[in-house]
Write a protein that holds these residues in place. Structure first.
Motif, PDB file in Angstrom:
ATOM      1  N   MET A 247      58.764  49.371 101.100  1.00  0.00           N
ATOM      2  CA  MET A 247      59.988  49.757 101.792  1.00  0.00           C
ATOM      3  C   MET A 247      59.549  50.444 103.076  1.00  0.00           C
ATOM      4  N   ARG A 248      59.925  49.858 104.221  1.00  0.00           N
ATOM      5  CA  ARG A 248      59.413  50.314 105.507  1.00  0.00           C
ATOM      6  C   ARG A 248      60.545  50.895 106.357  1.00  0.00           C
ATOM      7  N   PHE A 249      60.359  52.153 106.791  1.00  0.00           N
ATOM      8  CA  PHE A 249      61.289  52.831 107.687  1.00  0.00           C
ATOM      9  C   PHE A 249      60.617  52.915 109.053  1.00  0.00           C
TER      10      PHE A 249
ATOM     11  N   LEU B 285      67.539  47.590 121.706  1.00  0.00           N
ATOM     12  CA  LEU B 285      67.851  47.428 120.292  1.00  0.00           C
ATOM     13  C   LEU B 285      67.854  48.794 119.618  1.00  0.00           C
ATOM     14  N   PRO B 286      68.556  48.926 118.484  1.00  0.00           N
ATOM     15  CA  PRO B 286      68.503  50.192 117.729  1.00  0.00           C
ATOM     16  C   PRO B 286      67.076  50.496 117.274  1.00  0.00           C
ATOM     17  N   HIS B 287      66.754  51.782 117.149  1.00  0.00           N
ATOM     18  CA  HIS B 287      65.400  52.168 116.778  1.00  0.00           C
ATOM     19  C   HIS B 287      65.020  51.673 115.395  1.00  0.00           C
ATOM     20  N   ASP B 288      65.998  51.566 114.476  1.00  0.00           N
ATOM     21  CA  ASP B 288      65.674  51.146 113.110  1.00  0.00           C
ATOM     22  C   ASP B 288      65.763  49.629 112.933  1.00  0.00           C
ATOM     23  N   TRP B 289      65.645  48.890 114.008  1.00  0.00           N
ATOM     24  CA  TRP B 289      65.849  47.437 114.001  1.00  0.00           C
ATOM     25  C   TRP B 289      64.911  46.717 113.037  1.00  0.00           C
ATOM     26  N   ASN B 290      63.728  47.257 112.787  1.00  0.00           N
ATOM     27  CA  ASN B 290      62.739  46.585 111.933  1.00  0.00           C
ATOM     28  C   ASN B 290      62.581  47.242 110.565  1.00  0.00           C
ATOM     29  N   ASN B 291      63.541  48.072 110.151  1.00  0.00           N
ATOM     30  CA  ASN B 291      63.526  48.555 108.769  1.00  0.00           C
ATOM     31  C   ASN B 291      63.638  47.366 107.830  1.00  0.00           C
ATOM     32  N   ARG B 292      62.877  47.380 106.739  1.00  0.00           N
ATOM     33  CA  ARG B 292      62.883  46.216 105.858  1.00  0.00           C
ATOM     34  C   ARG B 292      62.313  46.549 104.492  1.00  0.00           C
ATOM     35  N   ILE B 293      62.630  45.682 103.538  1.00  0.00           N
ATOM     36  CA  ILE B 293      62.065  45.720 102.200  1.00  0.00           C
ATOM     37  C   ILE B 293      61.299  44.415 101.994  1.00  0.00           C
TER      38      ILE B 293
ATOM     39  N   ARG C 172      72.044  44.194 111.426  1.00  0.00           N
ATOM     40  CA  ARG C 172      71.160  43.039 111.358  1.00  0.00           C
ATOM     41  C   ARG C 172      71.360  42.255 110.060  1.00  0.00           C
ATOM     42  N   ASP C 173      71.243  40.921 110.183  1.00  0.00           N
ATOM     43  CA  ASP C 173      71.268  40.034 109.023  1.00  0.00           C
ATOM     44  C   ASP C 173      70.076  39.092 109.136  1.00  0.00           C
ATOM     45  N   ARG C 174      68.956  39.529 108.570  1.00  0.00           N
ATOM     46  CA  ARG C 174      67.730  38.736 108.689  1.00  0.00           C
ATOM     47  C   ARG C 174      66.991  38.725 107.357  1.00  0.00           C
ATOM     48  N   PHE C 175      66.600  37.528 106.931  1.00  0.00           N
ATOM     49  CA  PHE C 175      65.796  37.346 105.726  1.00  0.00           C
ATOM     50  C   PHE C 175      64.698  36.345 106.049  1.00  0.00           C
ATOM     51  N   ASP C 176      63.446  36.760 105.877  1.00  0.00           N
ATOM     52  CA  ASP C 176      62.292  35.914 106.178  1.00  0.00           C
ATOM     53  C   ASP C 176      61.598  35.493 104.888  1.00  0.00           C
ATOM     54  N   GLN C 177      61.071  34.271 104.901  1.00  0.00           N
ATOM     55  CA  GLN C 177      60.190  33.786 103.854  1.00  0.00           C
ATOM     56  C   GLN C 177      58.892  33.317 104.503  1.00  0.00           C
TER      57      GLN C 177
ATOM     58  N   ARG D 158      36.918  32.256  97.098  1.00  0.00           N
ATOM     59  CA  ARG D 158      38.181  32.854  96.680  1.00  0.00           C
ATOM     60  C   ARG D 158      39.373  32.145  97.321  1.00  0.00           C
ATOM     61  N   PRO D 159      39.894  31.107  96.680  1.00  0.00           N
ATOM     62  CA  PRO D 159      41.159  30.526  97.136  1.00  0.00           C
ATOM     63  C   PRO D 159      42.320  31.390  96.659  1.00  0.00           C
ATOM     64  N   SER D 160      43.378  31.493  97.486  1.00  0.00           N
ATOM     65  CA  SER D 160      44.524  32.304  97.115  1.00  0.00           C
ATOM     66  C   SER D 160      45.794  31.732  97.734  1.00  0.00           C
ATOM     67  N   LEU D 161      46.910  32.026  97.077  1.00  0.00           N
ATOM     68  CA  LEU D 161      48.242  31.673  97.561  1.00  0.00           C
ATOM     69  C   LEU D 161      49.112  32.920  97.518  1.00  0.00           C
ATOM     70  N   ARG D 162      49.997  33.073  98.507  1.00  0.00           N
ATOM     71  CA  ARG D 162      50.889  34.229  98.542  1.00  0.00           C
ATOM     72  C   ARG D 162      52.248  33.827  99.104  1.00  0.00           C
ATOM     73  N   TYR D 163      53.296  34.292  98.435  1.00  0.00           N
ATOM     74  CA  TYR D 163      54.664  34.123  98.932  1.00  0.00           C
ATOM     75  C   TYR D 163      55.225  35.506  99.239  1.00  0.00           C
ATOM     76  N   LEU D 164      55.755  35.686 100.456  1.00  0.00           N
ATOM     77  CA  LEU D 164      56.280  36.969 100.917  1.00  0.00           C
ATOM     78  C   LEU D 164      57.729  36.806 101.349  1.00  0.00           C
ATOM     79  N   ALA D 165      58.605  37.666 100.830  1.00  0.00           N
ATOM     80  CA  ALA D 165      60.006  37.698 101.236  1.00  0.00           C
ATOM     81  C   ALA D 165      60.287  39.047 101.886  1.00  0.00           C
ATOM     82  N   SER D 166      60.978  39.029 103.032  1.00  0.00           N
ATOM     83  CA  SER D 166      61.283  40.255 103.776  1.00  0.00           C
ATOM     84  C   SER D 166      62.770  40.292 104.095  1.00  0.00           C
ATOM     85  N   HIS D 167      63.430  41.370 103.671  1.00  0.00           N
ATOM     86  CA  HIS D 167      64.855  41.566 103.961  1.00  0.00           C
ATOM     87  C   HIS D 167      64.995  42.739 104.923  1.00  0.00           C
ATOM     88  N   TYR D 168      65.551  42.492 106.101  1.00  0.00           N
ATOM     89  CA  TYR D 168      65.727  43.532 107.118  1.00  0.00           C
ATOM     90  C   TYR D 168      67.039  44.249 106.855  1.00  0.00           C
ATOM     91  N   THR D 169      66.978  45.587 106.835  1.00  0.00           N
ATOM     92  CA  THR D 169      68.080  46.380 106.300  1.00  0.00           C
ATOM     93  C   THR D 169      68.873  47.152 107.339  1.00  0.00           C
TER      94      THR D 169
END
Length: 320
Positions: A210-212, A221-229, A263-268, A248-259
């Motif tokens: 959880m990032r503030f 832009l507002p200062h909290d524009w990049n707040n996200r989970i 803002r209405d942003r969801f990244d995969q 070392r092979p690896s796979l990773r899936y990352l989901a980010s919801h900006y709060t």
């Protein structure tokens, strides 16, 4: 409406599945739209599978750890744009100092803590020449520095590893000598490992945060524009090759919801890595890395992107 291209799961599986099936016996910036974006806060934030303490024995006769890392990466999309990507290099140098506690028995395992500080320098196009331009802008104007502090509490029991970390970070642009991003974050991780035979270990788990934030966009832009989970799931296979190398092979899936309220942003983002590591003496290690990343965002002003990376790195640590 933004064009949505499918995540490249088939491509990733085709590349890394042969490695996963080898028998054990054979053993980061600016955008073209001008949208404020946040680079990686530390090397491997989006590339790795989270903490890998489970893969390496961690005796701690000394409580202080001094470490350094240098990584040079050739990338097919240096500014993470959706169209007309440019190939260039990204060089990251970092150094840090950690203090570990003694471990104590708790909750069926051992509990310990760590506090530390780190500094990083990011240089774009360093090997391509100071006058390299991307979209008519000198690539080195993206250069920035990071400073950070963290405090971590971790628990280990058999194949399990869990951690909670508090982190403070600040990013400063070199071109303007101006702090453009600050962050306070709470991070968590849970990983499990299973030996699969001689020289082979499977690691499964997830990590999140959880990032503030406070983003300075000169009033645009507002200062909290990049707040996200954020939340990710990961799988990694550690394969011993001979007496020195690890694959070392690896796979990773990352989901980010900006709060942010406005803002209405969801990244995969899906990422795949294949790393080969080899020790260099008692205190150092060399890494060769090839990787692929694909991001899709629900925000039409944020570019979707794909990129290939080829990196060479060396790291060292000393305990005292």
């Amino acid at each position: 409406m933004k064009h949505r291209s499918p995540l490249n799961w088939r491509l990733i599986v085709a590349i890394f599945l042969p490695v996963l099936l080898v028998p054990a016996s054979r053993a980061q910036s600016a955008t073209a739209s001008g949208q404020a974006t946040v680079p990686s806060l530390f090397v491997g934030e989006l590339d790795d599978v989270g903490p890998q303490y489970l893969l390496i024995a961690q005796p701690k006769p000394h409580r202080w750890q001094l470490w350094a890392d240098l990584e040079i990466t050739a990338t097919s999309n240096v500014t993470l744009v959706e169209t007309d990507p440019a190939t260039s290099t990204l060089t990251v140098a970092q150094v840090g100092l950690n203090r570990d506690s003694a471990r104590h028995a708790h909750w069926g395992g051992t509990l310990g803590w760590q506090v530390g500080a780190q500094a990083q320098a990011y240089r774009y196009g360093f090997l391509a020449g100071e006058n390299e331009k991307v979209n008519l802008v000198e690539i080195d104007r993206n250069n920035f520095a990071l400073g950070g502090l963290h405090a971590r509490l971790d628990w280990q029991s058999g194949p399990w590893y869990a951690a909670v970390t508090a982190r403070a970070s600040t990013l400063r642009a070199n071109a303007t000598d101006h702090t453009f991003y600050e962050e306070l974050a709470t991070e968590w991780a849970l990983f499990w490992q299973k030996p699969l035979g001689a020289g082979r270990t499977l690691v499964l788990g997830g990590d999140g945060a959880m990032r503030f934030s406070a983003t300075d966009s000169f009033g645009l832009l507002p200062h909290d524009w990049n707040n996200r989970i954020e939340q990710s799931i990961s799988v990694l296979l550690d394969q011993t090759i001979g007496t020195r190398w690890h694959l070392r092979p690896s796979l990773r899936y990352l989901a980010s919801h900006y709060t942010a309220a406005e803002r209405d942003r969801f990244d995969q983002q899906v990422g795949a890595r294949l790393a080969a590591t080899c020790p260099l003496g008692r205190h150092a290690e060399m890494r060769l890395i090839v990787g692929f990343d694909h991001r899709e965002s629900s925000d039409p002003l944020v570019p979707d992107f794909q990129k290939w990376d080829l990196g060479l790195a060396a790291s060292a640590q000393w305990r005292f």
